[in-house]
Design an enzyme around this catalytic site. Sequence first.
Site, mmCIF file in Angstrom:
data_model
loop_
_atom_site.group_PDB
_atom_site.id
_atom_site.type_symbol
_atom_site.label_atom_id
_atom_site.label_comp_id
_atom_site.label_asym_id
_atom_site.label_seq_id
_atom_site.Cartn_x
_atom_site.Cartn_y
_atom_site.Cartn_z
ATOM 1 N N LEU A 127 0.839 -1.199 0.000
ATOM 2 C CA LEU A 127 0.000 0.000 0.000
ATOM 3 C C LEU A 127 0.872 1.247 0.000
ATOM 4 O O LEU A 127 1.709 1.435 0.877
ATOM 5 C CB LEU A 127 -0.936 0.005 1.219
ATOM 6 C CG LEU A 127 -2.045 1.066 1.226
ATOM 7 C CD1 LEU A 127 -3.230 0.579 2.052
ATOM 8 C CD2 LEU A 127 -1.563 2.403 1.781
ATOM 9 N N HIS A 231 8.293 1.592 10.761
ATOM 10 C CA HIS A 231 8.874 2.843 10.289
ATOM 11 C C HIS A 231 7.902 3.983 10.636
ATOM 12 O O HIS A 231 6.680 3.799 10.595
ATOM 13 C CB HIS A 231 9.074 2.763 8.774
ATOM 14 C CG HIS A 231 9.866 3.892 8.195
ATOM 15 N ND1 HIS A 231 9.312 5.126 7.923
ATOM 16 C CD2 HIS A 231 11.170 3.974 7.828
ATOM 17 C CE1 HIS A 231 10.240 5.916 7.414
ATOM 18 N NE2 HIS A 231 11.376 5.251 7.340
#
Length: 339
Positions: A127, A231
């Site tokens: 995505l 992240h």
Amino acid sequence: MSFRIRPAHPDDFDSIYEMAKLTGGGFTNLPADKGTLVEKLARSELAFDKVEEVQGSDCFIFVLEDPREKLIRGTCQVFGKVGTSQAFYSYHLSTLTQWSPELGKTFRNQMLTLTTDLEGSSEVGGLFLHPHLRAGGWGMLLARSRYLFIKAHRQRFGDRLLAELRGVMDEAGNSPFWDALAGRFFDMTFPEADGFNAVNGTQFIADLMPKTPIYVSLLPDSAKSVMGQPHPSGRAALRMLQEEGLTFDRYVDIFDGGPTVTAPTDQVRTIREAGEETVTEIGGEPGKTKVLLAAGRLREFRCARAEVRKTGRKGISISQETADLLEIGVGAKVLMVGR
């Protein structure tokens, strides 16, 4: 500006490649490698053409498109089954408790064990939303469209769904987890290894990675502090996954230590709550109920945000714009879920 989700096709290559170059690395399912992306799009074409309603190693690629402006600003992927042609490796974080009578102490040691526990699962991934479109909830449309596709084609997917999130990296693209662990067994930097994996797969991990458990206490603090952490750019994606019911079951990525989240497929919120409706009216009185709608199968799959009005127990009224986005008419069957 009205966007919809539809299957990707080869003509979308330029747009997808431009987005791949914006990921900043560590995005295995969307590598900025032209040859790999061409092969993935070809693989996706075959998946949408497959007639058999069975689970397989299919890769379905979708794009977020404004059909009027011919503009593509996002992409996502769904995999029917992981670990078919090559093993699907993860580290599993476990605890070994030991007691010393002489010292009168209990020692609890965390260990990372190389495992293929998640083989056979289906996966949502890849995505990416263009930076110019980060506001407005379009990422949510991308993410949830995948679950509606799974609902519409349930037999093509497994009983467990997983998602891998990119781990923590520094500004140069280096991974503290890789440098402390896997990097010690490979003569490669993290960007090199990650790029190699995106193009060639994970067989080199099986060939060179030690199979014995790794004691976490032997790792430096720089690696321990990022283990199981996404992240920073992936925190919103993790929240969306958690809202759907996917949880962290102590599996981490063997490259960057990012978290892998899982859930029983039929317990994913969008899949569980979506229901079938019939379009009984187009262009009538405006609706006020905000939903996601999906229509069509395989290549004809379309998904969009909409505002609907109930016209009966299983009937809804939609706007002409929504009908155009989904390419449907009166009498069409759609999947609907609240947003």
